[in-house]
Motif scaffolding. Structure first.
Motif, PDB file in Angstrom:
ATOM      1  N   THR A 114       0.852  -1.189   0.000  1.00 16.97           N
ATOM      2  CA  THR A 114       0.000   0.000   0.000  1.00 16.97           C
ATOM      3  C   THR A 114       0.884   1.234   0.000  1.00 16.97           C
ATOM      4  N   PHE A 115       0.639   2.103  -0.952  1.00 15.60           N
ATOM      5  CA  PHE A 115       1.418   3.326  -1.112  1.00 15.60           C
ATOM      6  C   PHE A 115       0.516   4.519  -0.807  1.00 15.60           C
ATOM      7  N   GLN A 116       1.090   5.498  -0.064  1.00 19.96           N
ATOM      8  CA  GLN A 116       0.333   6.698   0.250  1.00 19.96           C
ATOM      9  C   GLN A 116       1.144   7.933  -0.094  1.00 19.96           C
ATOM     10  N   PHE A 117       0.463   8.981  -0.536  1.00 16.14           N
ATOM     11  CA  PHE A 117       1.065  10.277  -0.798  1.00 16.14           C
ATOM     12  C   PHE A 117       0.397  11.265   0.139  1.00 16.14           C
ATOM     13  N   GLY A 118       1.211  12.027   0.885  1.00 20.53           N
ATOM     14  CA  GLY A 118       0.674  12.915   1.891  1.00 20.53           C
ATOM     15  C   GLY A 118      -0.159  14.048   1.317  1.00 20.53           C
ATOM     16  N   GLU A 119      -0.979  14.621   2.177  1.00 20.78           N
ATOM     17  CA  GLU A 119      -1.871  15.697   1.738  1.00 20.78           C
ATOM     18  C   GLU A 119      -1.075  16.915   1.234  1.00 20.78           C
ATOM     19  N   ALA A 120       0.065  17.175   1.884  1.00 23.69           N
ATOM     20  CA  ALA A 120       0.883  18.315   1.490  1.00 23.69           C
ATOM     21  C   ALA A 120       1.846  17.970   0.352  1.00 23.69           C
ATOM     22  N   LYS A 121       1.813  16.728  -0.102  1.00 21.37           N
ATOM     23  CA  LYS A 121       2.681  16.247  -1.187  1.00 21.37           C
ATOM     24  C   LYS A 121       4.152  16.424  -0.838  1.00 21.37           C
ATOM     25  N   LYS A 122       4.477  16.216   0.434  1.00 21.68           N
ATOM     26  CA  LYS A 122       5.875  16.278   0.852  1.00 21.68           C
ATOM     27  C   LYS A 122       6.323  14.980   1.514  1.00 21.68           C
ATOM     28  N   ASN A 123       5.390  14.046   1.683  1.00 17.99           N
ATOM     29  CA  ASN A 123       5.784  12.781   2.283  1.00 17.99           C
ATOM     30  C   ASN A 123       4.990  11.637   1.679  1.00 17.99           C
ATOM     31  N   SER A 124       5.546  10.453   1.863  1.00 14.27           N
ATOM     32  CA  SER A 124       4.926   9.258   1.304  1.00 14.27           C
ATOM     33  C   SER A 124       5.308   8.054   2.152  1.00 14.27           C
ATOM     34  N   SER A 125       4.572   6.995   2.018  1.00  9.87           N
ATOM     35  CA  SER A 125       4.899   5.767   2.741  1.00  9.87           C
ATOM     36  C   SER A 125       4.568   4.553   1.892  1.00  9.87           C
ATOM     37  N   LEU A 126       5.294   3.487   2.191  1.00 13.71           N
ATOM     38  CA  LEU A 126       5.043   2.184   1.581  1.00 13.71           C
ATOM     39  C   LEU A 126       4.857   1.192   2.713  1.00 13.71           C
ATOM     40  N   HIS A 127       3.733   0.517   2.703  1.00 13.67           N
ATOM     41  CA  HIS A 127       3.422  -0.460   3.742  1.00 13.67           C
ATOM     42  C   HIS A 127       3.252  -1.824   3.092  1.00 13.67           C
ATOM     43  N   ILE A 128       3.946  -2.819   3.636  1.00 18.09           N
ATOM     44  CA  ILE A 128       3.791  -4.195   3.154  1.00 18.09           C
ATOM     45  C   ILE A 128       3.122  -5.013   4.256  1.00 18.09           C
ATOM     46  N   THR A 129       2.032  -5.629   3.924  1.00 15.92           N
ATOM     47  CA  THR A 129       1.302  -6.470   4.877  1.00 15.92           C
ATOM     48  C   THR A 129       1.785  -7.907   4.761  1.00 15.92           C
ATOM     49  N   ALA A 130       2.023  -8.525   5.911  1.00 22.95           N
ATOM     50  CA  ALA A 130       2.407  -9.942   5.946  1.00 22.95           C
ATOM     51  C   ALA A 130       3.571 -10.227   5.001  1.00 22.95           C
TER      52      ALA A 130
END
Lengths: 112, 113
Positions: free
Chosen positions: B62-78
């Motif tokens: 799961t990839f997310q882009f922050g509301e301010a477009k200055k941060n992001s994350s990648l989450h791997i489940t299991a």
């Protein structure tokens, strides 16, 4: 889709010797081309990029140079290698109008 | 100049545990991309996020882009052993047609079976 060819894949060179790494691109025309260096266990450092034949922009001052003699050919060179030039060199291509980079398999350089 | 910071640098997990890597930029990004580099290999494009607050999924990723477009994350489940590698975020910098991607330092994931 693009295919990036890089060679040689691996080389060991003595300090003070010259260097030439070559990169060619298939499957696209007029790409933007990039040279990145990755030191062991580290991130990707942009060294050079080119938007067209003969057009080279250098990102960091260093012992290396780049040339683009043809549209789909990108060469990384040095006249005299330093120990600090050791690393994994990656060529990348970006098709005009797209943002995504396609990387070659890389050239692993060890300077002794 | 623009900087992209990524944490953590290394992460060791047991197979089946979740994993997250975070990416922060010193400037607002027009888009952010994620790449994966397997040990001994080269970076391979995973995904691009463009819109503020965007969330995209690829199977267990799961990839997310922050509301301010200055941060992001990648989450791997299991996590699985096939997830081993270094994950890079990259922000689009420069102007004109250069498309210079500024890469984070990467997060290296080790998965114990």
């Amino acid at each position: 889709s693009q295919t990036i060819h890089q060679w040689p894949a691996t080389l060991v060179q003595p300090v003070g010797s010259p260097l030439s790494l070559e990169c060619t691109v298939e499957g696209t025309s007029n790409p933007n081309l990039y040279w990145y260096r990755q030191a062991a266990g580290r991130g990707l450092q942009l060294l050079f990029y080119s938007v067209g034949i003969g057009q080279i922009s250098s990102e960091v001052p260093q012992n290396l140079s780049a040339s683009r003699p043809q549209d789909r050919q990108f060469i990384l060179s040095s006249k005299k290698l330093l120990l600090s030039d050791s690393g994994f060199y990656l060529c990348a291509s970006r098709t005009a109008g797209a943002n995504v980079l396609t990387f070659g398999a890389g050239s692993r350089l060890t300077v002794l | 100049g623009q900087q992209v910071m990524q944490i953590p640098q290394y992460q060791h997990v047991q197979e089946g545990e979740d994993f997250t890597t975070y990416c922060n930029s010193s400037t607002t990004l027009s888009n952010i991309q994620w790449y994966k580099q397997r040990p001994g290999g080269h970076p391979v494009f995973l995904i691009q996020l463009v819109k503020s607050g965007e969330v995209k999924k690829q199977k267990r990723l799961t990839f997310q882009f922050g509301e301010a477009k200055k941060n992001s994350s990648l989450h791997i489940t299991a996590t699985q052993t096939t997830d081993v590698g270094t994950y890079f975020c990259a922000g689009l910098g420069g102007s004109g047609n250069t498309g210079k991607l500024i890469f984070g330092q990467g997060t290296t994931l080790q998965v114990k079976p």
